[in-house]
Motif scaffolding. Structure first.
Motif, PDB file in Angstrom:
ATOM      1  N   VAL A   1     -28.153   8.440 -37.849  1.00  0.00           N
ATOM      2  CA  VAL A   1     -27.692   9.119 -39.083  1.00  0.00           C
ATOM      3  C   VAL A   1     -28.328  10.424 -39.135  1.00  0.00           C
ATOM      4  O   VAL A   1     -29.350  10.707 -38.373  1.00  0.00           O
ATOM      5  CB  VAL A   1     -28.458   8.127 -40.335  1.00  0.00           C
ATOM      6  N   VAL A   2     -27.598  11.261 -39.696  1.00  0.00           N
ATOM      7  CA  VAL A   2     -28.047  12.779 -39.737  1.00  0.00           C
ATOM      8  C   VAL A   2     -28.897  12.930 -41.094  1.00  0.00           C
ATOM      9  O   VAL A   2     -28.570  12.720 -42.207  1.00  0.00           O
ATOM     10  CB  VAL A   2     -26.892  13.664 -39.800  1.00  0.00           C
ATOM     11  N   SER A   3     -30.224  13.393 -41.153  1.00  0.00           N
ATOM     12  CA  SER A   3     -31.101  13.393 -42.087  1.00  0.00           C
ATOM     13  C   SER A   3     -31.177  14.548 -42.827  1.00  0.00           C
ATOM     14  O   SER A   3     -31.416  14.752 -44.055  1.00  0.00           O
ATOM     15  CB  SER A   3     -32.450  12.641 -41.642  1.00  0.00           C
ATOM     16  N   ASP A   4     -31.043  15.785 -41.987  1.00  0.00           N
ATOM     17  CA  ASP A   4     -30.823  16.922 -42.694  1.00  0.00           C
ATOM     18  C   ASP A   4     -30.207  18.052 -41.772  1.00  0.00           C
ATOM     19  O   ASP A   4     -30.018  17.715 -40.600  1.00  0.00           O
ATOM     20  CB  ASP A   4     -32.308  17.589 -43.090  1.00  0.00           C
ATOM     21  N   VAL A   5     -29.476  19.223 -42.162  1.00  0.00           N
ATOM     22  CA  VAL A   5     -28.803  19.983 -41.415  1.00  0.00           C
ATOM     23  C   VAL A   5     -29.520  21.571 -41.977  1.00  0.00           C
ATOM     24  O   VAL A   5     -29.777  21.878 -42.978  1.00  0.00           O
ATOM     25  CB  VAL A   5     -27.256  19.915 -41.699  1.00  0.00           C
ATOM     26  N   ALA A   6     -29.192  22.737 -41.038  1.00  0.00           N
ATOM     27  CA  ALA A   6     -29.552  23.852 -41.364  1.00  0.00           C
ATOM     28  C   ALA A   6     -28.426  24.727 -40.295  1.00  0.00           C
ATOM     29  O   ALA A   6     -28.282  24.231 -39.403  1.00  0.00           O
ATOM     30  CB  ALA A   6     -30.983  24.316 -40.878  1.00  0.00           C
ATOM     31  N   ILE A   7     -27.983  25.747 -40.795  1.00  0.00           N
ATOM     32  CA  ILE A   7     -27.198  26.669 -40.141  1.00  0.00           C
ATOM     33  C   ILE A   7     -27.506  28.014 -40.429  1.00  0.00           C
ATOM     34  O   ILE A   7     -27.784  28.520 -41.514  1.00  0.00           O
ATOM     35  CB  ILE A   7     -25.731  26.845 -40.722  1.00  0.00           C
ATOM     36  N   VAL A   8     -27.631  28.699 -39.333  1.00  0.00           N
ATOM     37  CA  VAL A   8     -27.920  30.252 -39.467  1.00  0.00           C
ATOM     38  C   VAL A   8     -26.780  31.075 -38.877  1.00  0.00           C
ATOM     39  O   VAL A   8     -26.606  30.925 -37.839  1.00  0.00           O
ATOM     40  CB  VAL A   8     -29.428  30.589 -38.634  1.00  0.00           C
ATOM     41  N   TYR A   9     -26.126  31.919 -39.665  1.00  0.00           N
ATOM     42  CA  TYR A   9     -24.808  32.574 -39.168  1.00  0.00           C
ATOM     43  C   TYR A   9     -25.449  33.848 -38.336  1.00  0.00           C
ATOM     44  O   TYR A   9     -26.496  34.461 -38.814  1.00  0.00           O
ATOM     45  CB  TYR A   9     -24.115  33.201 -40.119  1.00  0.00           C
ATOM     46  N   LYS A  10     -24.903  34.059 -37.103  1.00  0.00           N
ATOM     47  CA  LYS A  10     -25.275  35.679 -36.607  1.00  0.00           C
ATOM     48  C   LYS A  10     -24.205  36.601 -36.644  1.00  0.00           C
ATOM     49  O   LYS A  10     -24.549  37.719 -36.365  1.00  0.00           O
ATOM     50  CB  LYS A  10     -25.714  35.232 -34.971  1.00  0.00           C
ATOM     51  N   SER A  11     -22.904  35.910 -36.554  1.00  0.00           N
ATOM     52  CA  SER A  11     -21.831  36.826 -36.420  1.00  0.00           C
ATOM     53  C   SER A  11     -20.675  36.246 -36.826  1.00  0.00           C
ATOM     54  O   SER A  11     -20.439  34.750 -36.808  1.00  0.00           O
ATOM     55  CB  SER A  11     -21.704  37.697 -35.143  1.00  0.00           C
ATOM     56  N   GLU A  12     -19.564  36.711 -36.977  1.00  0.00           N
ATOM     57  CA  GLU A  12     -18.149  36.069 -37.282  1.00  0.00           C
ATOM     58  C   GLU A  12     -17.415  35.574 -36.297  1.00  0.00           C
ATOM     59  O   GLU A  12     -17.444  35.923 -34.919  1.00  0.00           O
ATOM     60  CB  GLU A  12     -17.380  37.154 -37.990  1.00  0.00           C
ATOM     61  N   ALA A  13     -16.677  34.473 -36.335  1.00  0.00           N
ATOM     62  CA  ALA A  13     -15.815  34.083 -35.406  1.00  0.00           C
ATOM     63  C   ALA A  13     -14.291  33.883 -35.990  1.00  0.00           C
ATOM     64  O   ALA A  13     -14.508  33.779 -37.580  1.00  0.00           O
ATOM     65  CB  ALA A  13     -16.169  32.662 -34.797  1.00  0.00           C
ATOM     66  N   PHE A  14     -13.293  33.733 -35.497  1.00  0.00           N
ATOM     67  CA  PHE A  14     -11.815  33.857 -36.159  1.00  0.00           C
ATOM     68  C   PHE A  14     -10.982  33.153 -35.298  1.00  0.00           C
ATOM     69  O   PHE A  14     -11.267  32.656 -34.147  1.00  0.00           O
ATOM     70  CB  PHE A  14     -11.394  35.397 -35.949  1.00  0.00           C
ATOM     71  N   PHE A  15     -10.057  32.671 -35.781  1.00  0.00           N
ATOM     72  CA  PHE A  15      -8.721  31.801 -35.273  1.00  0.00           C
ATOM     73  C   PHE A  15      -8.342  32.646 -34.445  1.00  0.00           C
ATOM     74  O   PHE A  15      -7.802  33.731 -34.845  1.00  0.00           O
ATOM     75  CB  PHE A  15      -7.957  31.384 -36.379  1.00  0.00           C
ATOM     76  N   PRO A  16      -7.747  32.310 -33.077  1.00  0.00           N
ATOM     77  CA  PRO A  16      -8.364  31.073 -32.489  1.00  0.00           C
ATOM     78  C   PRO A  16      -9.154  31.318 -31.361  1.00  0.00           C
ATOM     79  O   PRO A  16      -9.352  30.820 -30.062  1.00  0.00           O
ATOM     80  CB  PRO A  16      -6.726  30.837 -31.638  1.00  0.00           C
ATOM     81  N   ASP A  17     -10.358  31.872 -31.665  1.00  0.00           N
ATOM     82  CA  ASP A  17     -11.728  32.364 -30.642  1.00  0.00           C
ATOM     83  C   ASP A  17     -12.020  30.851 -30.218  1.00  0.00           C
ATOM     84  O   ASP A  17     -11.946  29.899 -30.288  1.00  0.00           O
ATOM     85  CB  ASP A  17     -12.725  32.764 -31.350  1.00  0.00           C
ATOM     86  N   ASP A  18     -12.212  31.130 -28.692  1.00  0.00           N
ATOM     87  CA  ASP A  18     -12.976  30.274 -27.821  1.00  0.00           C
ATOM     88  C   ASP A  18     -14.431  30.510 -27.752  1.00  0.00           C
ATOM     89  O   ASP A  18     -14.807  31.595 -27.716  1.00  0.00           O
ATOM     90  CB  ASP A  18     -12.383  30.218 -26.374  1.00  0.00           C
ATOM     91  N   LEU A  19     -14.875  29.230 -27.962  1.00  0.00           N
ATOM     92  CA  LEU A  19     -16.498  29.239 -28.319  1.00  0.00           C
ATOM     93  C   LEU A  19     -16.876  28.165 -27.361  1.00  0.00           C
ATOM     94  O   LEU A  19     -16.570  27.297 -26.989  1.00  0.00           O
ATOM     95  CB  LEU A  19     -16.622  28.727 -29.757  1.00  0.00           C
ATOM     96  N   ASN A  20     -18.261  28.525 -27.010  1.00  0.00           N
ATOM     97  CA  ASN A  20     -19.112  27.531 -26.394  1.00  0.00           C
ATOM     98  C   ASN A  20     -20.169  27.239 -27.006  1.00  0.00           C
ATOM     99  O   ASN A  20     -20.801  27.858 -27.914  1.00  0.00           O
ATOM    100  CB  ASN A  20     -19.505  28.677 -25.106  1.00  0.00           C
ATOM    101  N   ILE A  21     -20.470  25.935 -26.962  1.00  0.00           N
ATOM    102  CA  ILE A  21     -21.653  25.372 -27.758  1.00  0.00           C
ATOM    103  C   ILE A  21     -22.603  24.549 -26.912  1.00  0.00           C
ATOM    104  O   ILE A  21     -22.202  23.874 -26.150  1.00  0.00           O
ATOM    105  CB  ILE A  21     -20.969  24.247 -28.779  1.00  0.00           C
ATOM    106  N   GLN A  22     -23.805  24.996 -26.816  1.00  0.00           N
ATOM    107  CA  GLN A  22     -24.973  24.490 -26.145  1.00  0.00           C
ATOM    108  C   GLN A  22     -25.797  23.561 -27.251  1.00  0.00           C
ATOM    109  O   GLN A  22     -25.972  23.888 -28.209  1.00  0.00           O
ATOM    110  CB  GLN A  22     -25.811  25.737 -25.402  1.00  0.00           C
TER     111      GLN A  22
END
Length: 144
Positions: free
Chosen positions: A64-85
């Motif tokens: 189960v996910v008990s909490d989440v946090a998100i910190v933005y650094k910059s924008e992304a737009f459709f249809p950008d290719d992203l990498n997730i580590q």
């Protein structure tokens, strides 16, 4: 109000690529906050799948996910290719933090996120110890 800070450990355990979908775009024309959480979920699900697990079955135990946090650094737009580590930190008997770094293919950082994961025995409806096989994989992956 103090800003949330998400520090990233040294050893990545998984990496995947995804594209920004049109449904990920908000009214301001860029990647929406709820879409960031969806991207982290996809990354986590792919990590589990790469080891033959699901989020509700790692040797019979789920998460189960008990909490989440998100910190933005910059924008992304459709249809950008992203990498997730994907990284892990704060491993305890029953829980751990999964940390994500989302970047453009060129390396520009879009966001960081954290999900606190608690292992859960769905038959008993209560938290349970992290399965040994999961910990073994984390140890192996963090050495790579």
């Amino acid at each position: 109000m103090p800003r949330i800070k998400i520090d990233i450990p040294n050893h990545k355990i998984f990496e995947t690529s995804l594209s920004v979908r049109i449904s990920d775009i908000n009214f301001a024309g860029h990647l929406a906050h709820d879409a960031i959480l969806t991207l982290t979920h996809e990354c986590r699900a792919r990590f589990f799948h790469s080891h033959g697990w699901t989020e509700i079955d790692v040797e019979g135990k789920g998460i189960v996910v008990s909490d989440v946090a998100i910190v933005y650094k910059s924008e992304a737009f459709f249809p950008d290719d992203l990498n997730i580590q994907l990284y892990v930190d704060q491993i305890s008997t029953k829980s751990l933090d999964m940390l994500y770094v989302i970047t453009h293919k060129d390396g520009k950082e879009i966001a960081r996120a954290k999900t606190a994961i608690v292992f859960f025995d769905y038959s008993e409806r209560k938290p349970c110890p992290i399965p040994a096989v999961f910990l073994s994989v984390l140890k192996k992956e963090s050495k790579n």
